[in-house]
Design a protein around this motif. Structure first.
Motif, mmCIF file in Angstrom:
data_model
loop_
_atom_site.group_PDB
_atom_site.id
_atom_site.type_symbol
_atom_site.label_atom_id
_atom_site.label_comp_id
_atom_site.label_asym_id
_atom_site.label_seq_id
_atom_site.Cartn_x
_atom_site.Cartn_y
_atom_site.Cartn_z
ATOM 1 N N TYR A 145 147.301 66.884 72.717
ATOM 2 C CA TYR A 145 146.876 68.019 73.060
ATOM 3 C C TYR A 145 146.640 68.460 74.582
ATOM 4 O O TYR A 145 146.140 69.517 74.834
ATOM 5 N N GLY A 146 147.075 67.650 75.396
ATOM 6 C CA GLY A 146 146.966 67.967 76.930
ATOM 7 C C GLY A 146 146.034 67.267 77.679
ATOM 8 O O GLY A 146 145.608 67.463 78.754
ATOM 9 N N GLN A 147 145.414 66.082 76.916
ATOM 10 C CA GLN A 147 144.263 65.139 77.430
ATOM 11 C C GLN A 147 144.946 63.866 77.695
ATOM 12 O O GLN A 147 145.510 63.304 76.712
ATOM 13 N N MET A 148 144.651 63.243 78.649
ATOM 14 C CA MET A 148 145.530 62.011 78.851
ATOM 15 C C MET A 148 144.504 60.828 78.131
ATOM 16 O O MET A 148 143.546 60.895 78.237
ATOM 17 N N ALA A 149 145.323 59.975 77.595
ATOM 18 C CA ALA A 149 144.648 58.794 77.040
ATOM 19 C C ALA A 149 144.142 57.935 78.155
ATOM 20 O O ALA A 149 144.161 57.936 79.310
ATOM 21 N N ASP A 150 143.234 56.796 77.745
ATOM 22 C CA ASP A 150 142.491 55.977 78.878
ATOM 23 C C ASP A 150 143.578 55.066 79.443
ATOM 24 O O ASP A 150 143.607 53.837 78.988
ATOM 25 N N MET A 151 144.012 55.506 80.389
ATOM 26 C CA MET A 151 145.249 54.666 81.303
ATOM 27 C C MET A 151 144.552 53.553 81.635
ATOM 28 O O MET A 151 145.350 52.380 81.711
ATOM 29 N N GLU A 152 143.467 53.649 82.332
ATOM 30 C CA GLU A 152 142.987 52.498 82.978
ATOM 31 C C GLU A 152 142.833 51.193 82.055
ATOM 32 O O GLU A 152 143.358 49.791 82.163
ATOM 33 N N ALA A 153 142.296 51.588 80.889
ATOM 34 C CA ALA A 153 142.203 50.554 79.864
ATOM 35 C C ALA A 153 143.406 49.975 79.293
ATOM 36 O O ALA A 153 143.659 48.920 79.139
ATOM 37 N N ILE A 154 144.444 51.017 79.268
ATOM 38 C CA ILE A 154 145.706 50.674 78.811
ATOM 39 C C ILE A 154 146.499 49.672 79.589
ATOM 40 O O ILE A 154 146.982 48.564 79.649
ATOM 41 N N LEU A 155 146.430 50.120 81.126
ATOM 42 C CA LEU A 155 147.088 49.493 82.204
ATOM 43 C C LEU A 155 146.492 48.084 82.334
ATOM 44 O O LEU A 155 147.109 47.118 82.576
ATOM 45 N N ASN A 156 145.012 47.783 82.098
ATOM 46 C CA ASN A 156 144.641 46.611 82.177
ATOM 47 C C ASN A 156 144.717 45.560 80.921
ATOM 48 O O ASN A 156 144.803 44.416 81.323
ATOM 49 N N VAL A 157 145.499 46.285 80.021
ATOM 50 C CA VAL A 157 145.926 45.098 79.012
ATOM 51 C C VAL A 157 147.366 44.885 79.245
ATOM 52 O O VAL A 157 148.040 43.828 79.208
ATOM 53 N N ALA A 158 148.143 45.907 79.821
ATOM 54 C CA ALA A 158 149.539 45.803 79.963
ATOM 55 C C ALA A 158 149.995 45.014 81.165
ATOM 56 O O ALA A 158 150.801 43.873 81.143
ATOM 57 N N LYS A 159 149.143 45.323 82.243
ATOM 58 C CA LYS A 159 149.679 44.732 83.606
ATOM 59 C C LYS A 159 149.828 43.189 83.411
ATOM 60 O O LYS A 159 150.765 42.531 83.858
ATOM 61 N N PRO A 160 148.659 42.568 83.258
ATOM 62 C CA PRO A 160 148.797 41.186 83.216
ATOM 63 C C PRO A 160 149.430 40.491 82.328
ATOM 64 O O PRO A 160 149.921 39.342 82.197
ATOM 65 N N ARG A 161 150.071 40.922 81.148
ATOM 66 C CA ARG A 161 151.119 40.522 80.340
ATOM 67 C C ARG A 161 152.396 40.993 80.610
ATOM 68 O O ARG A 161 153.353 40.492 79.772
ATOM 69 N N GLY A 162 152.567 41.698 81.726
ATOM 70 C CA GLY A 162 153.884 42.262 82.019
ATOM 71 C C GLY A 162 154.448 43.235 80.863
ATOM 72 O O GLY A 162 155.900 43.008 81.005
ATOM 73 N N LEU A 163 153.840 43.763 80.117
ATOM 74 C CA LEU A 163 154.211 45.008 79.446
ATOM 75 C C LEU A 163 154.551 46.209 80.019
ATOM 76 O O LEU A 163 153.659 46.427 80.888
ATOM 77 N N ALA A 164 155.669 46.859 79.713
ATOM 78 C CA ALA A 164 155.878 48.191 80.427
ATOM 79 C C ALA A 164 154.919 49.313 79.331
ATOM 80 O O ALA A 164 154.489 49.141 78.588
#
Ligand SMILES: *Cc1c(COP(=O)(O)O)cnc(C)c1O
Length: 380
Positions: A145-164
């Motif tokens: 709807y035009g509002q971003m998801a909680d990117m910090e929380a998402i990147l905190n899960v993705a980055k250490p695991r090497g997920l795109a």
């Protein structure tokens, strides 16, 4: 008793979108842009496409922007460029437009759903860790709807695991999260220029944003059948080219986007004011740190379908984004999900209703819509 504006006594036509009004204001410029492309006969992936890419990349502070044929193809091309296909899993939300999960499926990967946050309708990042397996390759959040998801929380899960992380920013051009524009925080971000989006083209179009220039180069090859030099194919790509006519039209509209976005935000603020006394509904929640661009102003409405019919009878266009959660779609039956698996998503599908919030909406129309919503719930 709430005092309804006078307009509520007779009906007033309030379309959900008013593309004709938008066109009327830009007619001369648009015609010039279209004729320019016709005269040049530089019809696909041409000069206007390069110019649009340059402008959008600059506006987003992004190293690369790659014009493609649609928001759907932006997602598919991103997945292909990241070599996410057969045997891979991609985590996403079940409460989104079909293309999000459809693209994962078409890439050959398996969509894995997690439920949404009830206030923002976006993917609930606290649920990600619970569904990660050795096959997980990416997380695909949608900025609904035009509002971003909680990117910090998402990147905190993705980055250490090497997920795109592939951001589906189809509905969120110009939105930001803690100052970062939509589509620029992940590995790649996809935009759509479908006519109902905040920056709508003359038909279909899309763009991929990325800070990774190597990845962008690969996308440019993939979008033209994986052709590395003429008739030599390093990879199997597709035809994801953007038409020059789309880019030329979008370049005209791009100059107006900031103003249109401000109008949407002002309309949302007015609705918030006028609907605040209506306890029956839940108004949109914008999280601290987020700037929403209100592609839609979506309320939760008890007796939603009756309310939608009531508004329709009053001349007001509304829409349900989305009436059926993706885990319940017949085409995904083989994924093995059942009704009840994602209760927040299912509940949202039963309650949401988008009200007209487009930039051409007049104050009188907006007051009329708000009055009708209040009227429906008054004394019920
Ligand atoms: C519109 C949309 C798409 C697809 O974009 P198209 O340009 O129509 O292919 C993908 N995801 C979301 C969330 C959308 O709203």
């Amino acid at each position: 008793m709430l005092n309804a504006p006078q307009a509520s006594r007779s009906t007033m036509a309030v379309p959900l979108l008013d593309l004709k009004a938008q066109y009327a204001a830009l007619r001369e410029e648009m015609l010039r842009a279209v004729v320019g492309v016709l005269e040049s006969q530089d019809l696909t992936n041409g000069k206007p496409v390069r110019e649009l890419e340059r402008r959008i990349a600059a506006d987003h502070g992004c190293r690369a922007a790659v014009g493609v044929s649609s928001g759907t193809d932006a997602l598919l091309c991103s997945l292909m460029a990241l070599e996410i296909g057969t045997g891979s899993e991609v985590i996403t939300t079940p409460f989104t437009f079909f293309a999000t999960a459809g693209s994962i499926w078409r890439a050959g990967a398996r969509p894995v759903f997690v439920d949404i946050e009830p206030d923002t309708f976006n993917l609930d990042a606290s649920r990600l860790a619970g569904v990660i397996t050795d096959r997980t390759k990416a997380i695909l959040p949608v900025h609904l709807y035009g509002q971003m998801a909680d990117m910090e929380a998402i990147l905190n899960v993705a980055k250490p695991r090497g997920l795109a992380v592939i951001e589906d920013a189809a509905q969120a051009i110009g939105a930001s999260y803690k100052g970062h524009p939509a589509g620029t925080l992940g590995t790649a971000g996809s935009l759509s220029f479908y006519p109902t989006k905040n920056l709508g083209g003359l038909g279909d179009g899309g763009m991929i944003l990325t800070q990774d220039e190597k990845l962008a180069e690969r996308m440019r090859v993939l979008l033209n059948h994986g052709q590395s030099s003429e008739y030599h194919h390093a990879w199997v790509g597709g035809n994801f080219r953007l038409d020059s006519i789309q880019a030329a039209g979008l370049l005209v509209k791009l100059d107006h986007l900031a103003h249109w976005t401000a109008r949407r935000q002002e309309n949302a603020r007015r609705y918030d004011e006028l609907l605040a006394p209506c306890d029956a509904i839940v108004r949109p929640v914008v999280r601290a740190g987020n700037v929403s661009v209100f592609n839609w102003y979506v309320i939760r409405a008890p007796r939603r379908d009756a309310m939608k019919a009531f508004l329709a009878a009053a001349g007001i266009g509304t829409k349900i984004y989305y009436p059926l959660s993706l885990h319940q779609q017949p085409c995904f039956a083989s994924l093995g999900y059942r009704p009840g698996d994602f209760p927040q998503s299912e509940r949202a599908a039963a309650e949401v209703l988008a009200l007209p919030v487009h930039p051409e909406l007049t104050e009188a129309q907006l007051e009329y819509v708000a009055a009708k919503v209040r009227e429906f719930y008054a004394g019920r």
